[in-house]
Design a protein around this motif. Structure first.
Motif, mmCIF file in Angstrom:
data_model
loop_
_atom_site.group_PDB
_atom_site.id
_atom_site.type_symbol
_atom_site.label_atom_id
_atom_site.label_comp_id
_atom_site.label_asym_id
_atom_site.label_seq_id
_atom_site.Cartn_x
_atom_site.Cartn_y
_atom_site.Cartn_z
ATOM 1 N N PHE A 41 0.842 -1.204 0.000
ATOM 2 C CA PHE A 41 0.000 0.000 0.000
ATOM 3 C C PHE A 41 0.874 1.249 0.000
ATOM 4 O O PHE A 41 0.674 2.178 -0.790
ATOM 5 N N LEU A 45 1.280 3.856 -3.114
ATOM 6 C CA LEU A 45 0.807 5.230 -2.924
ATOM 7 C C LEU A 45 1.913 6.243 -3.220
ATOM 8 O O LEU A 45 1.704 7.217 -3.952
ATOM 9 N N GLU A 48 2.620 6.320 -6.909
ATOM 10 C CA GLU A 48 1.533 6.979 -7.637
ATOM 11 C C GLU A 48 1.610 8.503 -7.490
ATOM 12 O O GLU A 48 1.442 9.243 -8.456
ATOM 13 N N GLU A 49 1.880 8.957 -6.271
ATOM 14 C CA GLU A 49 1.952 10.404 -6.050
ATOM 15 C C GLU A 49 3.163 11.020 -6.775
ATOM 16 O O GLU A 49 3.059 12.096 -7.357
ATOM 17 N N THR A 98 -1.478 19.377 6.530
ATOM 18 C CA THR A 98 -2.049 18.934 7.806
ATOM 19 C C THR A 98 -2.206 20.098 8.798
ATOM 20 O O THR A 98 -2.645 19.887 9.930
ATOM 21 N N ILE A 103 -6.426 21.885 6.080
ATOM 22 C CA ILE A 103 -6.974 20.517 6.081
ATOM 23 C C ILE A 103 -8.015 20.328 4.985
ATOM 24 O O ILE A 103 -8.077 19.280 4.345
ATOM 25 N N ARG A 109 -1.446 17.288 -1.363
ATOM 26 C CA ARG A 109 -1.149 16.196 -0.432
ATOM 27 C C ARG A 109 -0.099 15.213 -0.949
ATOM 28 O O ARG A 109 0.330 14.336 -0.211
ATOM 29 N N MET A 112 3.328 15.255 0.903
ATOM 30 C CA MET A 112 3.109 14.832 2.296
ATOM 31 C C MET A 112 2.930 13.325 2.379
ATOM 32 O O MET A 112 3.473 12.672 3.276
ATOM 33 N N LEU A 113 2.173 12.759 1.448
ATOM 34 C CA LEU A 113 1.933 11.310 1.475
ATOM 35 C C LEU A 113 3.222 10.535 1.195
ATOM 36 O O LEU A 113 3.481 9.492 1.807
ATOM 37 N N TYR A 117 4.700 7.875 4.006
ATOM 38 C CA TYR A 117 4.681 6.425 3.767
ATOM 39 C C TYR A 117 6.042 5.837 3.402
ATOM 40 O O TYR A 117 6.169 4.617 3.325
ATOM 41 N N PHE B 55 -7.593 1.037 -1.924
ATOM 42 C CA PHE B 55 -6.531 2.023 -2.179
ATOM 43 C C PHE B 55 -7.169 3.359 -2.527
ATOM 44 O O PHE B 55 -8.173 3.410 -3.248
ATOM 45 N N ILE B 56 -6.592 4.420 -2.013
ATOM 46 C CA ILE B 56 -7.084 5.756 -2.365
ATOM 47 C C ILE B 56 -5.886 6.697 -2.429
ATOM 48 O O ILE B 56 -4.962 6.593 -1.611
ATOM 49 N N ALA B 57 -5.867 7.575 -3.411
ATOM 50 C CA ALA B 57 -4.745 8.493 -3.594
ATOM 51 C C ALA B 57 -5.229 9.937 -3.512
ATOM 52 O O ALA B 57 -6.425 10.213 -3.373
ATOM 53 N N SER B 86 -6.010 0.256 6.102
ATOM 54 C CA SER B 86 -4.952 1.013 5.419
ATOM 55 C C SER B 86 -5.464 2.365 4.942
ATOM 56 O O SER B 86 -4.747 3.372 4.999
ATOM 57 N N VAL B 87 -6.699 2.396 4.486
ATOM 58 C CA VAL B 87 -7.290 3.663 4.027
ATOM 59 C C VAL B 87 -7.613 4.554 5.230
ATOM 60 O O VAL B 87 -7.394 5.768 5.199
ATOM 61 N N ASP B 89 -5.997 4.618 7.981
ATOM 62 C CA ASP B 89 -4.706 5.144 8.422
ATOM 63 C C ASP B 89 -4.309 6.367 7.600
ATOM 64 O O ASP B 89 -3.761 7.343 8.127
ATOM 65 N N LEU B 90 -4.617 6.329 6.327
ATOM 66 C CA LEU B 90 -4.323 7.477 5.455
ATOM 67 C C LEU B 90 -5.157 8.692 5.878
ATOM 68 O O LEU B 90 -4.654 9.821 5.899
ATOM 69 N N LYS B 93 -3.414 10.057 8.929
ATOM 70 C CA LYS B 93 -2.146 10.740 8.635
ATOM 71 C C LYS B 93 -2.387 12.121 8.025
ATOM 72 O O LYS B 93 -1.617 13.048 8.252
ATOM 73 N N THR B 94 -3.423 12.239 7.208
ATOM 74 C CA THR B 94 -3.714 13.513 6.544
ATOM 75 C C THR B 94 -4.613 14.413 7.393
ATOM 76 O O THR B 94 -4.909 15.537 6.981
ATOM 77 N N ARG B 95 -5.054 13.906 8.535
ATOM 78 C CA ARG B 95 -6.020 14.584 9.420
ATOM 79 C C ARG B 95 -7.391 14.740 8.759
ATOM 80 O O ARG B 95 -8.244 15.474 9.272
ATOM 81 N N LEU B 96 -7.619 14.086 7.664
ATOM 82 C CA LEU B 96 -8.945 14.176 7.029
ATOM 83 C C LEU B 96 -10.006 13.443 7.839
ATOM 84 O O LEU B 96 -11.198 13.622 7.608
#
Lengths: 138, 114
Positions: A41, A45, A48-49, A98, A103, A109, A112-113, A117, B55-57, B86-87, B89-90, B93-96
């Motif tokens: 994962f 990610l 991809e970013e 963040t 936000i 993002r 940051m990602l 990760y 999965f999400i980006a 896992s999503v 957790d993302l 991490k992003t505070r979303l």
């Protein structure tokens, strides 16, 4: 499990559909080393970013410009290097997504990602190449 | 699996969008188009079911944030449910997670008031 590290260089057109091709190849190498879901994962990610940034912001979707991906997958760590042909940027100038005031900002993002990760993330001075390392999650 | 499939389930004053596949950056346009169809004023509540999303980006996250704003402006609510670890957790991490409370199920998301 392979005896040698799996490494390759891919040259990608500046199109989003190229991202999936690169991810398939890298994930195939991760599977050869039986990396777990958390690692897969994270690496998918970050890759991809980085590729999206390179294609969209680095090369501005210019069909004449290419993105290079160098990857090396070993039993304990994965290294990814993504370079575009753009002007580069200063990652320190990207607002902290963040922070309270950011936000709900839709964009910004990606970097940051990548940092969140991967174990290490390093941009070159120009800001058009990023090298990322993830050590295996034990 | 690299495509994102979206199925809309209409409920009284609410809609549930069941997502299936990878919410990758490449698929963000697909997500945007589906959320535009749901509009901001058509439903009081919209629930996005992520139970079949592994999965999400960032560009898909951006579409969720944009739609959250549209719903909020129209006086409605957007909820997310069925989020895999896992999503989730993302989102932490992003505070979303502070923007999108995460619910265990569609029913829990629909039942919650406020």
């Amino acid at each position: 499990m392979p005896r040698e590290k799996i490494a390759n260089q891919l040259e990608l057109a500046s199109r989003f559909d190229e991202v999936a091709r690169a991810e398939r190849e890298v994930i195939g190498a991760l599977q050869a080393y039986a990396y777990g879901e958390t690692d897969v994962f994270a690496i998918k990610l970050a890759l991809e970013e980085a590729l999206t940034n390179a294609i969209k912001h680095g090369n501005n979707l210019n069909p004449n410009k290419r993105v290079k991906l160098d990857y090396e997958v070993g039993p304990q760590a994965v290294t990814l290097k993504v370079c575009d042909e753009g002007q580069g940027f200063r990652p320190g100038d990207v607002p902290d997504c963040t922070a309270d005031e950011n936000i709900e900002r839709p964009s910004g993002r990606g970097v940051m990602l990548m940092n969140a990760y991967m174990s290490e993330v390093q941009f070159n001075d120009k800001g058009n190449c990023v090298t990322m390392i993830r050590r295996r999650d034990n | 699996m690299n495509t994102l499939e979206i199925q809309i389930d209409e409920r009284p004053n609410a809609a549930v969008a069941h997502l299936r596949g990878n919410a990758s950056n490449t698929e963000a346009e697909t997500l945007r188009a589906a959320l535009l169809e749901l509009g901001g004023a058509r439903y009081d509540r919209v629930v996005i079911d992520l139970d079949a999303v592994q999965f999400i980006a960032s560009m898909a996250l951006a579409e969720l944030i944009e739609f959250h704003k549209v719903m909020h402006k129209a006086g409605g609510r957007l909820r997310l449910c069925g989020v895999h670890d896992s999503v989730a957790d993302l989102f932490k991490k992003t505070r979303l997670i502070e923007v999108f409370p995460l619910y265990d199920s569609v029913d829990a998301a629909l039942e919650e008031n406020g």
